[in-house]
Design a protein around this motif. Structure first.
Motif, PDB file in Angstrom:
ATOM      1  N   LYS A   1       0.800  -1.218   0.000  1.00 34.15           N
ATOM      2  CA  LYS A   1       0.000   0.000   0.000  1.00 34.15           C
ATOM      3  C   LYS A   1       0.837   1.274   0.000  1.00 34.15           C
ATOM      4  N   CYS A   2       2.157   1.147   0.126  1.00 34.18           N
ATOM      5  CA  CYS A   2       3.030   2.311   0.245  1.00 34.18           C
ATOM      6  C   CYS A   2       3.373   2.858  -1.138  1.00 34.18           C
ATOM      7  N   VAL A   3       3.804   4.125  -1.195  1.00 32.33           N
ATOM      8  CA  VAL A   3       4.220   4.728  -2.447  1.00 32.33           C
ATOM      9  C   VAL A   3       5.501   4.069  -2.965  1.00 32.33           C
ATOM     10  N   TYR A   4       6.251   3.397  -2.073  1.00 30.03           N
ATOM     11  CA  TYR A   4       7.404   2.588  -2.467  1.00 30.03           C
ATOM     12  C   TYR A   4       7.056   1.106  -2.295  1.00 30.03           C
ATOM     13  N   GLU A   5       7.802   0.251  -2.995  1.00 33.03           N
ATOM     14  CA  GLU A   5       7.548  -1.186  -2.894  1.00 33.03           C
ATOM     15  C   GLU A   5       8.054  -1.767  -1.581  1.00 33.03           C
ATOM     16  N   HIS A   6       8.921  -1.028  -0.908  1.00 33.39           N
ATOM     17  CA  HIS A   6       9.413  -1.443   0.407  1.00 33.39           C
ATOM     18  C   HIS A   6       9.382  -0.242   1.342  1.00 33.39           C
ATOM     19  N   VAL A   7       9.158  -0.491   2.613  1.00 36.91           N
ATOM     20  CA  VAL A   7       9.272   0.543   3.641  1.00 36.91           C
ATOM     21  C   VAL A   7      10.647   0.414   4.285  1.00 36.91           C
ATOM     22  N   VAL A   8      11.394   1.508   4.293  1.00 33.12           N
ATOM     23  CA  VAL A   8      12.674   1.564   5.005  1.00 33.12           C
ATOM     24  C   VAL A   8      12.390   2.216   6.357  1.00 33.12           C
TER      25      VAL A   8
ATOM     26  N   LEU B   1      -3.887   3.904   1.448  1.00 29.96           N
ATOM     27  CA  LEU B   1      -2.479   3.980   1.019  1.00 29.96           C
ATOM     28  C   LEU B   1      -1.731   4.883   2.001  1.00 29.96           C
ATOM     29  N   TYR B   2      -0.397   4.843   1.901  1.00 30.95           N
ATOM     30  CA  TYR B   2       0.406   5.674   2.815  1.00 30.95           C
ATOM     31  C   TYR B   2       1.786   5.901   2.205  1.00 30.95           C
ATOM     32  N   ALA B   3       2.524   6.816   2.800  1.00 29.63           N
ATOM     33  CA  ALA B   3       3.906   7.079   2.387  1.00 29.63           C
ATOM     34  C   ALA B   3       4.760   7.287   3.630  1.00 29.63           C
ATOM     35  N   LYS B   4       5.920   6.646   3.644  1.00 26.03           N
ATOM     36  CA  LYS B   4       6.948   6.990   4.648  1.00 26.03           C
ATOM     37  C   LYS B   4       7.633   8.232   4.100  1.00 26.03           C
ATOM     38  N   LEU B   5       7.430   9.370   4.772  1.00 23.16           N
ATOM     39  CA  LEU B   5       7.878  10.647   4.214  1.00 23.16           C
ATOM     40  C   LEU B   5       9.400  10.676   4.073  1.00 23.16           C
ATOM     41  N   PRO B   6       9.916  10.961   2.886  1.00 25.49           N
ATOM     42  CA  PRO B   6      11.363  10.941   2.632  1.00 25.49           C
ATOM     43  C   PRO B   6      12.092  12.029   3.408  1.00 25.49           C
ATOM     44  N   GLY B   7      13.422  11.886   3.496  1.00 24.20           N
ATOM     45  CA  GLY B   7      14.236  12.841   4.232  1.00 24.20           C
ATOM     46  C   GLY B   7      14.205  14.233   3.656  1.00 24.20           C
ATOM     47  N   TRP B   8      13.898  14.356   2.359  1.00 24.79           N
ATOM     48  CA  TRP B   8      13.869  15.693   1.756  1.00 24.79           C
ATOM     49  C   TRP B   8      12.606  16.477   2.103  1.00 24.79           C
ATOM     50  N   PHE B   9      11.625  15.811   2.717  1.00 23.93           N
ATOM     51  CA  PHE B   9      10.394  16.497   3.116  1.00 23.93           C
ATOM     52  C   PHE B   9      10.637  17.125   4.488  1.00 23.93           C
ATOM     53  N   LYS B  10      10.925  18.438   4.520  1.00 21.78           N
ATOM     54  CA  LYS B  10      11.347  19.091   5.759  1.00 21.78           C
ATOM     55  C   LYS B  10      10.491  20.306   6.071  1.00 21.78           C
ATOM     56  N   ILE B  11      10.294  20.522   7.356  1.00 23.74           N
ATOM     57  CA  ILE B  11       9.571  21.694   7.852  1.00 23.74           C
ATOM     58  C   ILE B  11      10.556  22.528   8.667  1.00 23.74           C
ATOM     59  N   ASN B  12      10.657  23.818   8.351  1.00 27.43           N
ATOM     60  CA  ASN B  12      11.564  24.690   9.090  1.00 27.43           C
ATOM     61  C   ASN B  12      10.995  25.019  10.465  1.00 27.43           C
ATOM     62  N   THR B  13      11.865  24.941  11.504  1.00 26.33           N
ATOM     63  CA  THR B  13      11.469  25.298  12.862  1.00 26.33           C
ATOM     64  C   THR B  13      12.615  26.068  13.511  1.00 26.33           C
ATOM     65  N   PRO B  14      12.378  26.769  14.597  1.00 24.42           N
ATOM     66  CA  PRO B  14      13.471  27.438  15.311  1.00 24.42           C
ATOM     67  C   PRO B  14      14.489  26.453  15.895  1.00 24.42           C
ATOM     68  N   LEU B  15      14.103  25.174  15.983  1.00 21.30           N
ATOM     69  CA  LEU B  15      14.972  24.142  16.563  1.00 21.30           C
ATOM     70  C   LEU B  15      15.691  23.340  15.503  1.00 21.30           C
ATOM     71  N   GLY B  16      15.596  23.748  14.247  1.00 23.56           N
ATOM     72  CA  GLY B  16      16.167  22.970  13.156  1.00 23.56           C
ATOM     73  C   GLY B  16      15.057  22.361  12.323  1.00 23.56           C
ATOM     74  N   THR B  17      15.399  21.757  11.207  1.00 20.31           N
ATOM     75  CA  THR B  17      14.367  21.200  10.330  1.00 20.31           C
ATOM     76  C   THR B  17      13.743  19.957  10.968  1.00 20.31           C
ATOM     77  N   TYR B  18      12.486  19.710  10.591  1.00 18.29           N
ATOM     78  CA  TYR B  18      11.711  18.589  11.133  1.00 18.29           C
ATOM     79  C   TYR B  18      11.177  17.758   9.980  1.00 18.29           C
ATOM     80  N   ASN B  19      11.349  16.436  10.095  1.00 16.84           N
ATOM     81  CA  ASN B  19      10.882  15.494   9.071  1.00 16.84           C
ATOM     82  C   ASN B  19       9.868  14.538   9.702  1.00 16.84           C
ATOM     83  N   PRO B  20       8.571  14.728   9.468  1.00 17.29           N
ATOM     84  CA  PRO B  20       7.561  13.822  10.048  1.00 17.29           C
ATOM     85  C   PRO B  20       7.712  12.406   9.476  1.00 17.29           C
ATOM     86  N   ASP B  21       7.000  11.465  10.080  1.00 17.93           N
ATOM     87  CA  ASP B  21       7.187  10.058   9.707  1.00 17.93           C
ATOM     88  C   ASP B  21       6.288   9.613   8.548  1.00 17.93           C
ATOM     89  N   TRP B  22       4.976   9.811   8.670  1.00 16.82           N
ATOM     90  CA  TRP B  22       4.050   9.161   7.733  1.00 16.82           C
ATOM     91  C   TRP B  22       3.010  10.143   7.189  1.00 16.82           C
TER      92      TRP B  22
END
Length: 1004
Positions: free
Chosen positions: A891-898, A919-940
């Motif tokens: 069900k993932c956007v990739y054939e395997h979940v890392v 369906l679902y996606a394990k959000l890739p490392g390039w998906f980033k949100i800017n914060t005062p504490l550094g960038t944040y990458n959510p999981d799913w």
């Protein structure tokens, strides 16, 4: 107490047999030769010759009967049996053979035993042992003395004599030549190295090369030459390292030359090899334990150390070690290459402690290398350090730790009848023993420290049982002593004082040192002797050891000048009890080295020395590695795989990618060994177990690599990726945002001051790290690591400008910084450890500022033109390792979940099994949100469809713990920012946290 010797040790017997095997087929035979008779005098004076005796004396010599090809066949057979590279050509005119045995495994016993076996089997009688130094000469002679009874019991029918060659007793060589029984001469290379063919220079030659009236005008060397002695060289890397020394060995006219050492420079026809790794794996020597002292939080002075200088290219450069300022305010000690004119204030990243340290000159004169500075008086010599902790404090702590370790060993080993000895190497005798104005001996600082620390340590109740009714503090002067070279007394004044001095270890004055150490070896092992702590000059590098040395401590001004193998070699031999019996096992036999460096650095240098000295290449497969694998034992002689097939197997390993073209083991071989799937040609299938066992030794046990041949690229699941449902999900979460914050400065100052009030500022301290060294064919590494801390409370440094420092690091106003420091009430701790206080205060204030920003944060969507395009999934590569950190999904956007954790793996499985998750996606490392504490990458990102109708869009953060107090402040702050970011999308996407799939379902 007498040391006992075991005649049945298999590895020693194998080494002896290697030598005997060379002469297989030799008949028991000797040769005779004429020795010129002694003159007969008439009694009117030695100058009046009356007559010459009518009969001649005859000498007895060794004789070799084998042909060159017979010798070569024997040598190759021995080498094959012992798994060594085979010799292709043999020079019968100069037969040189090598036996390599690790220090402490009994090489002296082996070559002495070989002498008796060579006589017993082949009739050889004349043997000369050549040594490089006084120390080894005394050691060999001591070995002959203490094995005398053992060998006479073992070889009851063999008569033998042994002696040390003395240039004042040159008539010894006549007896050596004419005796018809075994003769063993021990001689220092310096006693016969100077030989001149020019008669005018003869007076400069050693006496052994000069005509001697006592030998009827003959040269002593001539008597030796005619015997064709078997020459045994102890430590050949030190004996025949020059052409003159090689000529001297040749002048003995040896039947053959046998070289014995742990560290050969030239390996002539290796016959037997018991290297350092073999010795440790078979527990034939002590296990090594390294105890190192590292300084923690001691960056309050301008530390500098000169590591090297280099004038091979222009400009001249120097490599220095210094403390550099890191991002975030921390300090890190690094090495840096610099040239003249370099400003260390800039090189250090702006540490004001280095203000004024501008390099003026780099001097590369051998023996006098240094750098100096334009505005500072310091001259920094090669290997020297300034601005470090006080060396006396470090060395005193080393002495204390050695005493403590020693006493703990006594608690364990004394009941077993094993006396514990500790050895201190010192760089200057005066530091242990010096003199007052009248020339009387007074204790140096090392001796004073030792006695003070010893008294304090033995006063502890835990050590009371070691001394019974005796007061241990009353006998402190008897438990330690120094062995140093002594100056001779003044000529004609037998009552003049003997002064001790630093020496090289090779001078005549060193005789006094070695006489004490060598001749008292067994006395030192007895409980009757109170002496347990030995101080010796660091020149004592080889030739002496003692089986019951359990601690070695090197007290040097800087780093140890001793090689690691020389250092540990003084205590590698297995311990003996009061009956003189060797004790087996690492439970007893552990040698602790008090090092001036980290155990990792010690292990790395030891590994490099073993590679350099023995030619071992850790983690490499040699072409002859498999040659001595036994493939059949039908007859008396086993059949081996052989050199040709071993090389064929090596080529196959190369072709399979298991090794590179140098023989270095690759990860693919480690993986195959771990999985039990090493691919070997069918012709080797019968011997696969023996081959893989050999490979495991080389590859090592550290197989913590991913269980796959290589990392695997994860492919897109096009059915999910191209579906309108995924596009709908992505369109809701792809937008980028900006944020604004709102906070009150007064609240920030209060928060920072409160946090500073809670911090703990530790003093500068020594951290003692103890690790056992695990040695195998793959590497030398530390295991069983233990730590212990000692406070170092010294305040001989200048306080830095903390306000300016914090102002620059935080961008707060000077007034705000002062308010924070004053309100915290912790300024007194700043004096205890300024640099540590600054580092912690910087980190606390910066984090408090960021968290304060999070509390008042508000996100705004930038606009429809700023987003993460869906096509990035196609261009970015994702890799993982099957069954290690990824799993196949549908069900993932990739054939395997890392996945990064078990929580994520379980969450993905739950989504795959749920009929509600579309369906679902394990959000890739390039998906980033800017914060005062550094960038944040959510999981799913998840699309849920209930009853086939209502669609719910989620972004999920999966954590093992959900409560904010259980999460790190920065981690919790980023999650808060993530929630605010997705709230700014103003659509129906929901952000949530979950510690598992069940928790997530409950939030629908």
């Amino acid at each position: 107490m007498k040391i006992q010797f075991d005649s049945g040790l298999a590895y020693q017997a194998q080494a002896v047999e290697a030598i005997l095997g060379v002469f297989e087929g030799q008949e028991t035979t000797q040769t005779t030769f004429t020795v010129t008779s002694k003159p007969v005098f008439n009694g009117r004076g030695q100058g009046d010759l009356l007559q010459t005796a009518a009969t001649s004396e005859y000498g007895i010599g060794n004789r070799l009967m084998l042909l060159e090809d017979e010798l070569l066949d024997n040598v190759r057979r021995v080498q094959l049996q012992n798994g060594l590279k085979q010799t292709s050509k043999l020079d019968k005119k100069a037969l040189n053979f090598t036996v390599e045995m690790e220090t402490g495994t009994g090489k002296t016993y082996v070559y002495l035993r070989s002498i008796f076996e060579l006589h017993l089997r082949y009739g050889f009688t004349k043997f000369i042992i050549v040594v490089p130094s006084i120390a080894i000469k005394e050691g060999v002679y001591k070995s002959l003395q203490i094995t005398n009874t053992h060998f006479k019991d073992l070889y009851q029918n063999i008569r033998y004599d042994y002696f040390i060659y003395d240039s004042q007793k040159r008539e010894q060589v006549r007896s050596f030549a004419t005796s018809d029984y075994v003769q063993i001469m021990v001689i220092n290379i310096d006693a016969f190295r100077k030989s001149f063919s020019d008669p005018e220079k003869e007076t400069k030659a050693n006496l052994i090369h000069r005509a001697d009236d006592r030998l009827n005008g003959q040269r002593p060397i001539e008597f030796i030459r005619d015997t064709c002695p078997i020459v045994i060289i102890d430590e050949p890397q030190s004996v025949d390292r020059t052409d003159k020394a090689k000529e001297a060995i040749a002048s003995l006219n040896p039947l053959c030359t046998l070289r014995y050492s742990a560290t050969h420079a030239d390996k002539h026809q290796m016959l037997y090899k018991l290297d350092a790794i073999d010795a440790f794996e078979q527990k034939l020597v002590k296990q090594i334990e390294v105890k190192s002292l590292n300084v923690q939080d001691g960056h309050n002075k301008a530390y500098l150390k000169l590591l090297s200088v280099d004038n091979r290219k222009s400009p001249i450069t120097a490599t220095i070690e210094l403390d550099t300022l890191q991002k975030g305010g921390g300090v890190k000690r690094i090495s840096k290459k610099v040239k003249a004119g370099a400003d260390l204030l800039e090189v250090s990243g702006g540490r004001d402690l280095y203000d004024g340290y501008i390099i003026n000159d780099i001097v590369c004169t051998p023996g006098s290398e240094y750098i100096d500075f334009t505005s500072k008086p310091d001259i920094l010599k090669l290997g020297q350090a300034i601005g470090d902790v006080d060396e006396d404090e470090r060395k005193r702590l080393q002495i204390r730790q050695t005493i403590e370790k020693h006493l703990n060993k006594e608690l364990l080993l004394n009941p077993m009848g094993i006396k514990v000895l500790s050895l201190f190497f010192i760089d200057r005798v005066a530091h242990y023993r010096s003199y007052d104005a009248e020339g009387h001996v007074v204790p140096g600082k090392y001796a004073q420290w030792f006695e003070t620390e010893y008294r304090a340590m033995v006063a502890k109740p835990k050590y009371r049982s070691l001394f019974g009714e005796i007061d241990p503090t009353a006998e402190v002067s008897k438990v330690h002593d120094g062995y140093f070279s002594a100056d001779k007394r003044k000529k004609g004044d037998p009552d003049s004082l003997i002064r001790f001095k630093d020496s090289s270890g090779t001078t005549a004055e060193d005789e006094s040192t070695y006489n004490l150490i060598m001749k008292d070896k067994e006395k030192l092992l007895s409980f009757d002797s109170k002496l347990r702590f030995i101080f010796s000059h660091s020149a004592l590098r080889e030739g002496w050891d003692n089986p019951n040395v359990f601690q070695i401590c090197t007290l040097n001004e800087t780093a140890s000048t001793l090689k690691k193998r020389q250092e540990i070699g003084r205590g590698l031999r297995l311990a003996v009890n009061q009956q003189g019996e060797r004790i087996q096992g690492f439970t007893v036999n552990t040698l602790t080295v008090m090092a001036n460096e980290s155990y990792e650095a010690f292990a790395a240098k030891l590994q490099q020395e073993i590679e350099d000295d023995e030619g071992i290449r850790f983690g490499f497969v040699e072409k002859h590695l498999f040659a001595n694998i036994v493939i059949a034992e039908d007859g008396k002689e086993p059949t081996y795989l052989g050199a040709d097939k071993s090389e064929t197997l090596w080529e196959n390993l190369l072709a399979s990618g298991y090794i590179n073209d140098k023989g270095k083991v690759q990860d693919s071989l480690k993986t195959a060994l771990k999985a039990g799937s090493v691919n070997l040609p069918d012709t080797f299938a019968t011997h696969a177990d023996a081959i893989t066992a050999t490979l495991r030794k080389v590859a090592g046990n550290n197989l913590n690599i991913k269980n796959a041949d290589t990392g695997q690229t994860v492919a897109l699941n096009k059915q999910v990726y191209l579906s309108p449902e995924f596009t709908a999900l992505w369109d809701r979460i792809k937008h980028q945002t900006t944020y604004r914050v709102n906070f009150t400065p007064e609240n920030l100052i209060d928060t920072c001051a409160s946090k500073l009030g809670e911090m703990i500022v530790g003093k500068t301290r020594f951290e003692s790290i103890e690790a056992k060294l695990h040695i195998d064919r793959s590497e030398i590494a530390g295991t069983d690591v233990k730590t212990q801390t000692y406070v170092y409370d010294l305040r001989d440094y200048t306080l830095p400008d903390i306000v300016t420092y914090l102002q620059d690091a935080t961008n707060l106003t000077r007034r705000s910084v002062i308010d924070i420091l004053q309100r915290s009430g912790r300024l007194k701790d700043f004096k205890s450890n300024p640099q540590k206080f600054i580092e912690q205060a910087t980190a606390i204030i910066q984090q408090a500022m960021r968290l304060a920003l999070v509390d008042g944060i508000k996100y705004h969507k930038i606009g429809d033109g700023h987003f993460y395009a869906q096509e990035l999934f196609e261009s970015a590569e994702l890799r993982g390792y099957l069954n290690d950190n990824m799993q196949a999904v549908a069900k993932c956007v990739y054939e395997h979940v890392v996945y990064d954790s078990d929580v994520e793996a379980s969450f993905a499985l739950g989504m795959e099994q749920s009929e509600d998750v579309k369906l679902y996606a394990k959000l890739p490392g390039w998906f980033k949100i800017n914060t005062p504490l550094g960038t944040y990458n959510p999981d799913w990102a998840v699309l849920v469809e209930q009853d086939g109708k209502e669609r719910l869009y989620f972004v999920v953060e999966t954590k093992g713990m959900l409560l904010p107090d259980a999460l790190r402040p920065v981690e919790d702050g980023k999650i808060k920012c993530g929630r605010a970011h997705f709230a700014a999308m103003e659509n129906d996407v929901q952000f949530t946290k979950a510690n598992g799939f069940g928790e997530f379902v409950g939030q629908w």
